[in-house]
Design a protein around this motif. Sequence first.
Motif, PDB file in Angstrom:
ATOM      1  N   GLU A 397       1.633  46.129 -29.593  1.00  0.00           N
ATOM      2  CA  GLU A 397       2.740  46.241 -28.654  1.00  0.00           C
ATOM      3  C   GLU A 397       2.217  46.071 -27.236  1.00  0.00           C
ATOM      4  O   GLU A 397       1.061  46.393 -26.935  1.00  0.00           O
ATOM      5  CB  GLU A 397       3.440  47.594 -28.771  1.00  0.00           C
ATOM      6  N   LEU A 398       3.089  45.585 -26.377  1.00  0.00           N
ATOM      7  CA  LEU A 398       2.785  45.507 -24.957  1.00  0.00           C
ATOM      8  C   LEU A 398       3.298  46.777 -24.291  1.00  0.00           C
ATOM      9  O   LEU A 398       4.449  47.179 -24.505  1.00  0.00           O
ATOM     10  CB  LEU A 398       3.453  44.289 -24.326  1.00  0.00           C
ATOM     11  N   THR A 399       2.445  47.422 -23.515  1.00  0.00           N
ATOM     12  CA  THR A 399       2.864  48.610 -22.776  1.00  0.00           C
ATOM     13  C   THR A 399       2.819  48.325 -21.285  1.00  0.00           C
ATOM     14  O   THR A 399       1.865  47.713 -20.791  1.00  0.00           O
ATOM     15  CB  THR A 399       1.960  49.819 -23.093  1.00  0.00           C
ATOM     16  N   ILE A 400       3.867  48.743 -20.592  1.00  0.00           N
ATOM     17  CA  ILE A 400       3.941  48.616 -19.140  1.00  0.00           C
ATOM     18  C   ILE A 400       4.075  50.032 -18.585  1.00  0.00           C
ATOM     19  O   ILE A 400       5.129  50.665 -18.692  1.00  0.00           O
ATOM     20  CB  ILE A 400       5.140  47.761 -18.698  1.00  0.00           C
ATOM     21  N   ASP A 401       2.986  50.558 -18.024  1.00  0.00           N
ATOM     22  CA  ASP A 401       2.981  51.904 -17.461  1.00  0.00           C
ATOM     23  C   ASP A 401       3.258  51.830 -15.964  1.00  0.00           C
ATOM     24  O   ASP A 401       2.598  51.063 -15.242  1.00  0.00           O
ATOM     25  CB  ASP A 401       1.639  52.597 -17.702  1.00  0.00           C
ATOM     26  N   ILE A 402       4.217  52.624 -15.512  1.00  0.00           N
ATOM     27  CA  ILE A 402       4.543  52.703 -14.084  1.00  0.00           C
ATOM     28  C   ILE A 402       4.318  54.144 -13.650  1.00  0.00           C
ATOM     29  O   ILE A 402       5.061  55.051 -14.047  1.00  0.00           O
ATOM     30  CB  ILE A 402       5.991  52.254 -13.827  1.00  0.00           C
ATOM     31  N   LYS A 403       3.285  54.341 -12.845  1.00  0.00           N
ATOM     32  CA  LYS A 403       2.874  55.676 -12.434  1.00  0.00           C
ATOM     33  C   LYS A 403       3.012  55.805 -10.928  1.00  0.00           C
ATOM     34  O   LYS A 403       2.621  54.904 -10.180  1.00  0.00           O
ATOM     35  CB  LYS A 403       1.427  55.934 -12.852  1.00  0.00           C
ATOM     36  N   ASP A 404       3.569  56.939 -10.484  1.00  0.00           N
ATOM     37  CA  ASP A 404       3.702  57.185  -9.043  1.00  0.00           C
ATOM     38  C   ASP A 404       2.958  58.457  -8.671  1.00  0.00           C
ATOM     39  O   ASP A 404       2.548  59.236  -9.534  1.00  0.00           O
ATOM     40  CB  ASP A 404       5.180  57.293  -8.643  1.00  0.00           C
ATOM     41  N   SER A 405       2.768  58.654  -7.380  1.00  0.00           N
ATOM     42  CA  SER A 405       2.085  59.856  -6.874  1.00  0.00           C
ATOM     43  C   SER A 405       3.078  60.813  -6.244  1.00  0.00           C
ATOM     44  O   SER A 405       2.756  61.533  -5.300  1.00  0.00           O
ATOM     45  CB  SER A 405       1.016  59.451  -5.845  1.00  0.00           C
ATOM     46  N   PHE A 440      20.459  53.643 -19.065  1.00  0.00           N
ATOM     47  CA  PHE A 440      20.732  52.206 -19.174  1.00  0.00           C
ATOM     48  C   PHE A 440      19.434  51.444 -19.441  1.00  0.00           C
ATOM     49  O   PHE A 440      19.377  50.532 -20.284  1.00  0.00           O
ATOM     50  CB  PHE A 440      21.406  51.727 -17.885  1.00  0.00           C
ATOM     51  N   SER A 441      18.367  51.793 -18.717  1.00  0.00           N
ATOM     52  CA  SER A 441      17.078  51.118 -18.900  1.00  0.00           C
ATOM     53  C   SER A 441      16.534  51.340 -20.301  1.00  0.00           C
ATOM     54  O   SER A 441      15.973  50.421 -20.918  1.00  0.00           O
ATOM     55  CB  SER A 441      16.071  51.635 -17.861  1.00  0.00           C
ATOM     56  N   LYS A 442      16.682  52.542 -20.827  1.00  0.00           N
ATOM     57  CA  LYS A 442      16.199  52.840 -22.186  1.00  0.00           C
ATOM     58  C   LYS A 442      16.955  51.998 -23.224  1.00  0.00           C
ATOM     59  O   LYS A 442      16.357  51.474 -24.170  1.00  0.00           O
ATOM     60  CB  LYS A 442      16.371  54.330 -22.489  1.00  0.00           C
ATOM     61  N   MET A 443      18.262  51.853 -23.030  1.00  0.00           N
ATOM     62  CA  MET A 443      19.055  51.059 -23.955  1.00  0.00           C
ATOM     63  C   MET A 443      18.639  49.589 -23.912  1.00  0.00           C
ATOM     64  O   MET A 443      18.577  48.911 -24.945  1.00  0.00           O
ATOM     65  CB  MET A 443      20.542  51.197 -23.629  1.00  0.00           C
ATOM     66  N   HIS A 448      15.483  45.232 -26.864  1.00  0.00           N
ATOM     67  CA  HIS A 448      14.386  44.271 -26.979  1.00  0.00           C
ATOM     68  C   HIS A 448      13.481  44.581 -28.166  1.00  0.00           C
ATOM     69  O   HIS A 448      12.506  43.860 -28.404  1.00  0.00           O
ATOM     70  CB  HIS A 448      13.534  44.283 -25.696  1.00  0.00           C
ATOM     71  N   GLY A 449      13.770  45.661 -28.897  1.00  0.00           N
ATOM     72  CA  GLY A 449      12.903  46.084 -29.990  1.00  0.00           C
ATOM     73  C   GLY A 449      11.804  47.011 -29.538  1.00  0.00           C
ATOM     74  O   GLY A 449      10.877  47.299 -30.307  1.00  0.00           O
ATOM     75  N   GLY A 450      11.882  47.497 -28.286  1.00  0.00           N
ATOM     76  CA  GLY A 450      10.878  48.419 -27.764  1.00  0.00           C
ATOM     77  C   GLY A 450      11.498  49.749 -27.388  1.00  0.00           C
ATOM     78  O   GLY A 450      12.453  50.207 -28.003  1.00  0.00           O
ATOM     79  N   ASP A 451      10.973  50.357 -26.330  1.00  0.00           N
ATOM     80  CA  ASP A 451      11.500  51.659 -25.916  1.00  0.00           C
ATOM     81  C   ASP A 451      11.034  51.959 -24.495  1.00  0.00           C
ATOM     82  O   ASP A 451      10.146  51.292 -23.956  1.00  0.00           O
ATOM     83  CB  ASP A 451      11.019  52.759 -26.861  1.00  0.00           C
ATOM     84  N   LEU A 452      11.667  52.955 -23.902  1.00  0.00           N
ATOM     85  CA  LEU A 452      11.274  53.483 -22.598  1.00  0.00           C
ATOM     86  C   LEU A 452      11.108  54.983 -22.755  1.00  0.00           C
ATOM     87  O   LEU A 452      12.047  55.679 -23.164  1.00  0.00           O
ATOM     88  CB  LEU A 452      12.325  53.166 -21.539  1.00  0.00           C
ATOM     89  N   VAL A 453       9.918  55.503 -22.457  1.00  0.00           N
ATOM     90  CA  VAL A 453       9.641  56.928 -22.653  1.00  0.00           C
ATOM     91  C   VAL A 453       8.954  57.499 -21.418  1.00  0.00           C
ATOM     92  O   VAL A 453       8.338  56.766 -20.635  1.00  0.00           O
ATOM     93  CB  VAL A 453       8.759  57.168 -23.902  1.00  0.00           C
ATOM     94  N   THR A 467       7.626  49.880 -23.715  1.00  0.00           N
ATOM     95  CA  THR A 467       6.923  49.211 -24.834  1.00  0.00           C
ATOM     96  C   THR A 467       7.773  48.024 -25.293  1.00  0.00           C
ATOM     97  O   THR A 467       8.996  48.131 -25.419  1.00  0.00           O
ATOM     98  CB  THR A 467       6.704  50.178 -26.007  1.00  0.00           C
ATOM     99  N   LEU A 468       7.097  46.909 -25.538  1.00  0.00           N
ATOM    100  CA  LEU A 468       7.743  45.683 -26.004  1.00  0.00           C
ATOM    101  C   LEU A 468       6.907  45.084 -27.137  1.00  0.00           C
ATOM    102  O   LEU A 468       5.667  45.128 -27.078  1.00  0.00           O
ATOM    103  CB  LEU A 468       7.872  44.662 -24.870  1.00  0.00           C
ATOM    104  N   PRO A 469       7.554  44.545 -28.172  1.00  0.00           N
ATOM    105  CA  PRO A 469       6.783  43.932 -29.271  1.00  0.00           C
ATOM    106  C   PRO A 469       6.109  42.649 -28.805  1.00  0.00           C
ATOM    107  O   PRO A 469       6.668  41.879 -28.022  1.00  0.00           O
ATOM    108  CB  PRO A 469       7.844  43.650 -30.336  1.00  0.00           C
TER     109      PRO A 469
END
Length: 472
Positions: A397-405, A440-443, A448-453, A467-469
Amino acid sequence: MLIKNNKRISLLRYWTSRYLITLCIGLVVIAIISALWIRHTTLENRLDMTKLMAEEIADRFVDISEGRPSKGDVPGSLTDRGRFMNIESDPSIYIVDTAGTILSSNRSSKQVFQQFPRVILQNEENVQKLRLEETGRDFYVVKAPIVTQDYSFGWVVIIELEDNLTRVNQEYRQLAIMIISLALLGWAAIYFLSRRLANPIKDVARAAKQVQAGDYNIHLPDDMREQEVYDLVQSFKEMSNRLQTLETLRTELLAGVTHELKTPVTSISGLLQALNDEVVTGEDAKEFLALSLNETTKMKKMVEDLLAFNSFAANAIPINKENHSINEFMADFIHQWEVIQEDELVDLIFTPLKKDRVVQIDPIRLQQIITNLLNNAGHAIDGKGKIIVTLAEMNNELTIDIKDSGSGIPVAEQDLIFERFFRGEGKKYKIRGLGLGLPFSKMIAQSHGGDLVLIESTSSGTTFRITLPLMS
């Protein structure tokens, strides 16, 4: 239309009655088998005792007559023999010679026939089962030879009805007492256990009716030992608390949506009224008109968000997937986002994949997710800070992590951030919106077959993961 009326019965009565019926059927079967076994073993034992008694009488006659059977009763040899066999009747005992002539008997002379059937004496079996044709009753004949010095002088023959040999009233009474006792003990046990199981279920049913009526202040016990019942009670409590929270959110939603839509309407109404009354003219009028259009745009955006969310919830908006290089796509989009940002205190750091991959995505929809997450990250940072966007591969799976301070999301709100229309206390009065961004973003991610957590959120920052396949 006929409605079938199914009579309901309590769980306690249902299980107790059916278990009692099953128990009684089982005990009846056991009782029948036990009675047949007792009858069989009793018959076998009494026949063995009868054979021993016949041999003992034969030996006694040999001893007394010095090897020759004598006529007449030997005192104590033939009378009252039934008590030794533990039966109520006294069996018929005959002393006969080899020709079948009856020499002696424990019966009166009127009851004794003169000649014993030779077919019985000549039979090799020492125990024979016969039937009286007159009465149709079965009886047993047990014989023992009177032998001395290898010479046979006659026979000891004992005759008894099968009914007398198998009569065991006392054993049957004991069996009946035992079966009844087991039935009562089993019924008491299942009643107690069913009651222990039924009571918490009754409490849950009563609490469900309470929740149905809108009262979430339920009280359920926690002292049950059964794991399944405990899980049921705890799950119902959690569900009730969740419903209470959602009910509170619904109330706040109504107030929030009303406020969010009322504010631009009030502003537009005031500005247009001022223009209509010619309170402002010239350049001020143009500014008022621009403000009105700006408020109209905001209100239109909120309505569009509502419509888009409802459409996605009903699976009415299709996803148009295209093949894109993920590194290139993310780099271009992040550059566009940075260009339109006015806050120069926030640094955005992007880490692409070491080896670029092609993914199937709807670019517009994925941009919606990332825009929402980046905007939320920017709002969470008060002053100088940074946002880190990292791409990685994990379990195909492709993971896109968005981290803030930023300051993080309160622990009490972390389980609710993906609930529709939920807005945290920190954003409720600072940032206008309907609380539909994250749901809305999670849906979209799931479509897309992935998820937002939410990966983690502390006082030092928050990390979300998309996460995206990956294409194989």
